[in-house]
Design an enzyme around this catalytic site. Structure first.
Site, short mmCIF file in Angstrom:
data_model
loop_
_atom_site.label_atom_id
_atom_site.label_comp_id
_atom_site.label_asym_id
_atom_site.label_seq_id
_atom_site.Cartn_x
_atom_site.Cartn_y
_atom_site.Cartn_z
N ASP A 275 17.34 40.00 -9.71
CA ASP A 275 17.55 40.27 -11.14
C ASP A 275 17.41 39.00 -11.99
OD1 ASP A 275 18.17 41.89 -13.35
OD2 ASP A 275 20.31 41.48 -13.21
N SER B 19 19.50 43.89 -18.55
CA SER B 19 19.19 44.89 -17.50
C SER B 19 20.00 46.16 -17.72
CB SER B 19 19.54 44.33 -16.12
OG SER B 19 19.12 43.00 -15.99
N GLN C 52 13.06 48.31 -12.24
CA GLN C 52 14.16 48.08 -13.18
C GLN C 52 13.74 48.50 -14.59
OE1 GLN C 52 15.76 44.10 -14.95
NE2 GLN C 52 17.19 44.61 -13.33
C1 LIG Z 1 9.40 28.20 -17.12
C2 LIG Z 1 9.85 29.59 -17.01
C3 LIG Z 1 11.33 29.62 -17.21
C4 LIG Z 1 11.74 31.00 -17.27
C5 LIG Z 1 13.09 30.99 -17.80
C6 LIG Z 1 13.53 32.40 -18.00
C7 LIG Z 1 14.66 32.41 -18.90
C8 LIG Z 1 15.62 33.20 -18.79
C9 LIG Z 1 15.68 34.19 -17.76
C10 LIG Z 1 16.92 34.90 -17.97
C11 LIG Z 1 16.91 36.11 -17.16
C12 LIG Z 1 18.16 36.77 -17.41
C13 LIG Z 1 18.19 38.09 -16.79
C14 LIG Z 1 19.58 38.48 -16.86
C15 LIG Z 1 19.74 39.91 -16.66
C16 LIG Z 1 21.17 40.21 -16.86
O1 LIG Z 1 22.01 39.65 -16.26
S1 LIG Z 1 21.62 41.40 -17.98
C17 LIG Z 1 23.32 41.65 -17.57
C18 LIG Z 1 23.51 42.96 -16.90
N1 LIG Z 1 23.41 44.02 -17.85
C19 LIG Z 1 24.44 44.31 -18.68
O2 LIG Z 1 25.47 43.69 -18.68
C20 LIG Z 1 24.24 45.49 -19.60
C21 LIG Z 1 25.53 46.27 -19.73
N2 LIG Z 1 25.34 47.41 -20.63
C22 LIG Z 1 25.59 47.32 -21.94
O3 LIG Z 1 25.95 46.27 -22.44
C23 LIG Z 1 25.41 48.57 -22.74
O4 LIG Z 1 25.33 49.69 -21.93
C24 LIG Z 1 24.14 48.54 -23.63
C25 LIG Z 1 24.17 47.36 -24.55
C26 LIG Z 1 22.90 48.49 -22.77
C27 LIG Z 1 24.09 49.82 -24.44
O5 LIG Z 1 25.28 49.97 -25.18
P1 LIG Z 1 25.26 50.66 -26.64
O6 LIG Z 1 26.57 50.40 -27.26
O7 LIG Z 1 24.87 52.08 -26.51
O8 LIG Z 1 24.05 49.86 -27.27
P2 LIG Z 1 23.73 49.15 -28.62
O9 LIG Z 1 24.63 49.66 -29.70
O10 LIG Z 1 22.29 49.35 -28.83
O11 LIG Z 1 24.04 47.57 -28.35
C28 LIG Z 1 25.34 47.15 -28.02
C29 LIG Z 1 25.45 45.65 -27.86
O12 LIG Z 1 24.34 45.10 -27.16
C30 LIG Z 1 23.99 43.81 -27.71
N3 LIG Z 1 22.67 43.91 -28.33
C31 LIG Z 1 21.97 45.02 -28.50
N4 LIG Z 1 20.81 44.74 -29.08
C32 LIG Z 1 20.79 43.42 -29.30
C33 LIG Z 1 19.83 42.54 -29.88
N5 LIG Z 1 18.69 42.98 -30.35
N6 LIG Z 1 20.13 41.24 -29.94
C34 LIG Z 1 21.30 40.75 -29.47
N7 LIG Z 1 22.24 41.56 -28.93
C35 LIG Z 1 21.99 42.86 -28.83
C36 LIG Z 1 25.00 43.54 -28.76
O13 LIG Z 1 26.09 42.84 -28.18
C37 LIG Z 1 25.44 44.91 -29.17
O14 LIG Z 1 26.71 44.95 -29.67
P3 LIG Z 1 27.01 44.73 -31.25
O15 LIG Z 1 25.71 44.71 -31.97
O16 LIG Z 1 27.73 43.43 -31.24
O17 LIG Z 1 27.84 45.88 -31.63
#
Ligand SMILES: CCCCCC/C=C\CCCCCCCC(=O)SCCNC(=O)CCNC(=O)[C@H](O)C(C)(C)COP(=O)(O)OP(=O)(O)OC[C@H]1O[C@@H](n2cnc3c(N)ncnc32)[C@H](O)[C@@H]1OP(=O)(O)O
Length: 427
Positions: free
Chosen positions: A337, A359, A409
């Site tokens: 991931d 994710s 994913q």
């Molecule tokens: C040289 C090359 C180098 C490469 C380097 C690469 C760099 C980086 C690589 C990084 C890779 C990282 C990969 C990491 C993957 C992860 O770990 S993700 C973590 C695991 N997943 C989760 O924790 C998700 C858990 N689920 C949820 O949070 C929710 O179910 C949901 C957000 C998916 C849906 O909830 P819902 O309430 O229905 O959704 P929304 O209302 O749409 O959004 C809620 C909150 O989400 C945040 N958010 C949503 N959109 C945005 C956005 N556009 N920008 C920022 N944040 C966003 C936000 O906190 C929303 O809450 P509020 O807006 O504050 O109310």
């Protein structure tokens, strides 16, 4: 039951007391247990006699009589069945109860001299604490009760404002694996991320035993903080089986890892050599706290700047891992991931556009045994992004070109919206 070593190991793997031990401890216990048989009415243990080991019931029933002359004397007697045990966990060196065979009874006895096998240093290694691998420490869980474990977000572990999704997958799979007999290995898992996790709070993993068959076992795991379910995983396990074989997937032709730079070296090179970064940016970036990931990654190409919806890279765990196939599968599940869903934003990358990636769900199919501390090639494609969701598929090959795992994913991909100074996960 035929008593060859594998049968004994399989039986011991069903005993809840033993399941959270490292696989190597269970195999060692299978080598040293003794078998004793009793006729109905025989004494198995008498109150006041020395405890000579841990007794595990293999077959039959026994009755436990409450100790005489104590408050418990009025407690009704109770019956021990297959997989039940006694003679372990009391601080006393003498039996506190009397146990009598109710039917023909067979027990495995682990003599006292091997009691240390029941107290391993970690869930992965009986002898050593895993100083040598940060990943093994990240994937170490505290067994709290049968089927309940506690995991932590270590200060050195990668986090992305909240708990890294791969940490949930790896720790939940570790919890599930610790409730399945060690001859069965995970072959598929399906995870859903419900709520972002708080990195400052321990995570409780509750395992539900959905099914135990003779060849397959299924587990459902819930990860919780403050009583709220943040993450769920369903994993299926299977005993080794010989069957039909084919592999249609062909490993792409890429440079070997020895010819490539890892992410830390690339960062260093950017900071020192890349003329596109102004000096003030360089010193800012150089002073920013930077902790290398516990997974070493070597990109085969710069597909992001070419806007290609694909990426190939080699990766392996940093440090030597304990020799436990269950651990190695948890490690690759964790790593899978790290640099995966961001590939779905490659075609949309543009100057001064930040894209938020989170994710949503993750599935893995393990085709063959894996060595997570040896190089694996991760071949990622993103066939679609639509409706705020990016979709990625992955295949992992070992250096011999064998297809080890297939993955999919879905992730939320949106234009990053401005956030406050200290956004906290909403628990
Ligand atoms: C040289 C090359 C180098 C490469 C380097 C690469 C760099 C980086 C690589 C990084 C890779 C990282 C990969 C990491 C993957 C992860 O770990 S993700 C973590 C695991 N997943 C989760 O924790 C998700 C858990 N689920 C949820 O949070 C929710 O179910 C949901 C957000 C998916 C849906 O909830 P819902 O309430 O229905 O959704 P929304 O209302 O749409 O959004 C809620 C909150 O989400 C945040 N958010 C949503 N959109 C945005 C956005 N556009 N920008 C920022 N944040 C966003 C936000 O906190 C929303 O809450 P509020 O807006 O504050 O109310």
């Amino acid at each position: 039951m035929g008593r060859d070593r594998e049968d004994v190991t399989e039986f011991l793997g069903q005993v809840p007391l033993l399941q959270c031990l490292p696989g190597s401890s269970i195999r060692r216990i299978a080598e040293v247990v003794q078998v004793r048989s009793y006729e109905p009415g025989d004494y198995v243990a008498r109150e006041g006699e020395p405890v000579d080991g841990l007794y595990i019931i293999l077959d039959g029933q026994a009755e436990v009589s409450a100790p005489a002359n104590t408050e418990e004397a009025n407690r009704p007697d109770y019956v021990l069945n297959k997989y039940d045990y006694f003679g372990y966990g009391s601080n006393s060196s003498v039996h506190q109860v009397t146990v009598v065979a109710l039917s023909k009874l067979t027990c495995f006895i682990l003599p006292n001299q091997y009691a240390h096998l029941l107290q391993p240093k970690t869930i992965w290694n009986p002898e050593e604490t895993p100083k040598h691998s940060l990943l093994e420490q990240i994937l170490h869980l505290e067994p709290l009760e049968v089927d309940i474990f506690r995991g932590f977000t270590l200060p050195e572990a990668p986090t992305f404002r909240h708990v890294f999704g791969g940490q949930f997958i790896g720790q939940a799979l570790a919890a599930a694996s610790k409730t399945v007999d060690c001859l069965k290995m995970v072959h598929s898992l399906h995870a859903v991320f419900l709520v972002a996790g708080d990195i400052d709070i321990p995570i409780i993993y509750q395992v539900h035993r959905a099914r135990d068959g003779s060849n397959f076992a299924t587990r459902k795991v819930e990860a919780k903080q403050k009583g709220l379910v943040l993450f769920t995983l369903i994993a299926s396990f299977q005993k080794e089986e010989v069957g039909f074989e084919h592999q249609a997937a062909i490993m792409p032709d890429v440079p070997p890892p020895e010819q490539l730079l890892n992410l830390e070296e690339l960062r260093e090179r950017r900071l020192t050599d890349d003329p596109r970064f102004p000096p003030q940016y360089r010193s800012l970036a150089a002073n920013k706290k930077f902790t290398p990931w516990p997974i070493e990654i070597r990109l085969c190409e710069d597909s992001a700047s070419q806007h290609k919806p694909s990426l190939n890279y080699w990766f392996r765990a940093r440090g030597k891992l304990s020799d436990d196939q269950a651990l190695h599968r948890c490690v690759v599940a964790y790593a899978s991931d790290l640099l995966y869903s961001p590939v779905s934003r490659h075609p949309h990358l543009a100057k001064s556009l930040e894209i938020h990636v989170l994710s949503l769900n993750h599935s893995i199919w393990f085709h063959k045994p894996v060595n997570a501390d040896e190089w694996l090639l991760y071949v990622i494609e993103s066939p679609s992004a639509h409706g705020g969701r990016g979709f990625v598929t992955g295949r992992m090959f070992n250096r011999q070109g064998e297809l080890i795992m297939s993955l999919t994913q879905e992730a939320l991909i949106r234009r990053e919206k401005p956030r406050g100074r200290n956004p906290r996960p909403k628990l």
